[in-house]
Design a protein around this motif. Structure first.
Motif, short mmCIF file in Angstrom:
data_model
loop_
_atom_site.label_atom_id
_atom_site.label_comp_id
_atom_site.label_asym_id
_atom_site.label_seq_id
_atom_site.Cartn_x
_atom_site.Cartn_y
_atom_site.Cartn_z
N SER A 97 -0.69 15.17 -24.89
CA SER A 97 0.60 14.59 -24.58
C SER A 97 1.29 14.24 -25.90
O SER A 97 0.65 13.75 -26.83
N TYR A 98 2.55 14.51 -25.98
CA TYR A 98 3.31 14.30 -27.20
C TYR A 98 4.32 13.17 -27.00
O TYR A 98 4.90 13.05 -25.93
N LYS A 99 4.51 12.39 -28.03
CA LYS A 99 5.54 11.36 -28.04
C LYS A 99 6.70 11.88 -28.87
O LYS A 99 6.48 12.43 -29.94
N ARG A 100 7.89 11.68 -28.39
CA ARG A 100 9.08 12.17 -29.10
C ARG A 100 10.03 11.02 -29.37
O ARG A 100 10.24 10.17 -28.52
N THR A 101 10.58 11.03 -30.56
CA THR A 101 11.54 10.01 -30.96
C THR A 101 12.71 10.69 -31.66
O THR A 101 12.51 11.53 -32.53
N ASP A 102 13.92 10.33 -31.26
CA ASP A 102 15.10 10.85 -31.95
C ASP A 102 15.28 10.12 -33.27
O ASP A 102 14.88 8.96 -33.41
N TYR A 103 15.87 10.78 -34.23
CA TYR A 103 16.11 10.17 -35.53
C TYR A 103 17.49 10.55 -36.03
O TYR A 103 18.03 11.59 -35.68
N GLU A 104 18.08 9.66 -36.83
CA GLU A 104 19.40 9.92 -37.40
C GLU A 104 19.29 10.61 -38.75
O GLU A 104 20.13 11.41 -39.11
N ARG A 105 18.27 10.27 -39.51
CA ARG A 105 18.03 10.97 -40.77
C ARG A 105 16.57 11.39 -40.81
O ARG A 105 15.72 10.77 -40.18
N PHE A 106 16.29 12.46 -41.54
CA PHE A 106 14.94 13.02 -41.57
C PHE A 106 13.95 11.98 -42.06
O PHE A 106 14.11 11.41 -43.14
N PRO A 107 12.88 11.69 -41.30
CA PRO A 107 11.93 10.63 -41.68
C PRO A 107 10.90 11.06 -42.73
O PRO A 107 10.19 10.21 -43.25
N PHE A 108 10.79 12.35 -43.01
CA PHE A 108 9.79 12.83 -43.97
C PHE A 108 10.47 13.66 -45.05
O PHE A 108 11.49 14.29 -44.80
N SER A 109 9.87 13.67 -46.24
CA SER A 109 10.44 14.45 -47.33
C SER A 109 9.62 15.69 -47.66
O SER A 109 9.99 16.46 -48.54
N ARG A 110 8.49 15.88 -46.97
CA ARG A 110 7.62 17.02 -47.26
C ARG A 110 6.74 17.32 -46.05
O ARG A 110 6.67 16.54 -45.11
N MET A 111 6.05 18.46 -46.12
CA MET A 111 5.07 18.82 -45.11
C MET A 111 3.71 18.74 -45.78
O MET A 111 3.49 19.31 -46.84
N MET A 112 2.78 17.98 -45.17
CA MET A 112 1.44 17.83 -45.71
C MET A 112 0.43 18.10 -44.61
O MET A 112 0.51 17.52 -43.53
N ILE A 113 -0.51 18.99 -44.87
CA ILE A 113 -1.62 19.25 -43.97
C ILE A 113 -2.88 18.92 -44.74
O ILE A 113 -3.09 19.44 -45.84
N ASN A 114 -3.70 18.01 -44.19
CA ASN A 114 -4.83 17.50 -44.95
C ASN A 114 -6.07 17.43 -44.05
O ASN A 114 -6.01 16.92 -42.95
N ALA A 115 -7.19 17.96 -44.56
CA ALA A 115 -8.48 17.82 -43.87
C ALA A 115 -9.14 16.56 -44.40
O ALA A 115 -9.21 16.35 -45.61
N LYS A 116 -9.58 15.70 -43.48
CA LYS A 116 -10.18 14.42 -43.86
C LYS A 116 -11.53 14.25 -43.18
O LYS A 116 -11.78 14.87 -42.16
N SER A 117 -12.36 13.41 -43.73
CA SER A 117 -13.63 13.13 -43.06
C SER A 117 -13.42 12.26 -41.83
O SER A 117 -14.15 12.36 -40.85
N GLU A 118 -12.41 11.37 -41.86
CA GLU A 118 -12.04 10.52 -40.71
C GLU A 118 -10.53 10.40 -40.69
O GLU A 118 -9.92 10.23 -41.74
N ILE A 119 -9.93 10.43 -39.51
CA ILE A 119 -8.48 10.22 -39.42
C ILE A 119 -8.16 8.76 -39.70
O ILE A 119 -7.30 8.44 -40.49
N VAL A 120 -8.88 7.87 -39.05
CA VAL A 120 -8.75 6.44 -39.30
C VAL A 120 -10.05 5.99 -39.97
O VAL A 120 -11.08 5.89 -39.32
N PRO A 121 -10.02 5.77 -41.28
CA PRO A 121 -11.28 5.43 -41.97
C PRO A 121 -11.82 4.08 -41.53
O PRO A 121 -11.15 3.06 -41.62
N LEU A 122 -13.05 4.09 -41.03
CA LEU A 122 -13.70 2.87 -40.59
C LEU A 122 -14.74 2.40 -41.59
O LEU A 122 -15.25 1.29 -41.48
N GLY A 123 -15.12 3.27 -42.52
CA GLY A 123 -16.11 2.90 -43.51
C GLY A 123 -17.52 2.83 -42.97
O GLY A 123 -18.38 2.18 -43.53
N VAL A 124 -17.77 3.50 -41.84
CA VAL A 124 -19.09 3.49 -41.22
C VAL A 124 -19.56 4.93 -41.12
O VAL A 124 -18.85 5.79 -40.60
N ASP A 125 -20.75 5.22 -41.61
CA ASP A 125 -21.29 6.57 -41.56
C ASP A 125 -21.87 6.89 -40.19
O ASP A 125 -22.34 6.01 -39.47
N ASP A 126 -21.86 8.15 -39.83
CA ASP A 126 -22.49 8.67 -38.61
C ASP A 126 -22.05 7.99 -37.33
O ASP A 126 -22.86 7.61 -36.50
#
Length: 96
Positions: free
Chosen positions: A44-73
């Motif tokens: 499911s996608y959330k959509r929001t209208d904007y008056e000016r562009f909210p981002f200045s670049r496109m970034m695609i990043n592979a991470k070990s955790e999306i939300v880092p919790l600092g807990v292994d395994d």
């Protein structure tokens, strides 16, 4: 299209900005892709209208955790969507 796409073992987090037709084309294309389609299908996608562009670049990043919790395994969600660990119902843990 500009924004951020974070990819980790537990899933994909994306925040994108573009005209609606370009976002719709991206969603359709990603869901049909044989490699990344499972991460984009049935979301499911959330959509929001904007008056000016909210981002200045496109970034695609592979991470070990999306939300880092600092807990292994901690485990995560498998490619089939199943959890690799047991969920504890809310209120079942003692107060800390």
């Amino acid at each position: 299209m500009l924004g951020t796409v974070l990819v980790a073992s537990e899933g994909v987090n994306r925040m994108l900005a573009a005209p609606a037709d370009r976002i719709n084309a991206f969603i359709a294309s990603a869901a049909q892709d044989p490699i990344v389609g499972i991460a984009f299908a049935d979301i499911s996608y959330k959509r929001t209208d904007y008056e000016r562009f909210p981002f200045s670049r496109m970034m695609i990043n592979a991470k070990s955790e999306i939300v880092p919790l600092g807990v292994d395994d901690l485990g995560g969600t498998s490619a089939s969507g199943g959890s690799s660990y047991a969920w504890v119902p809310f209120g079942a843990l003692p107060d800390c």
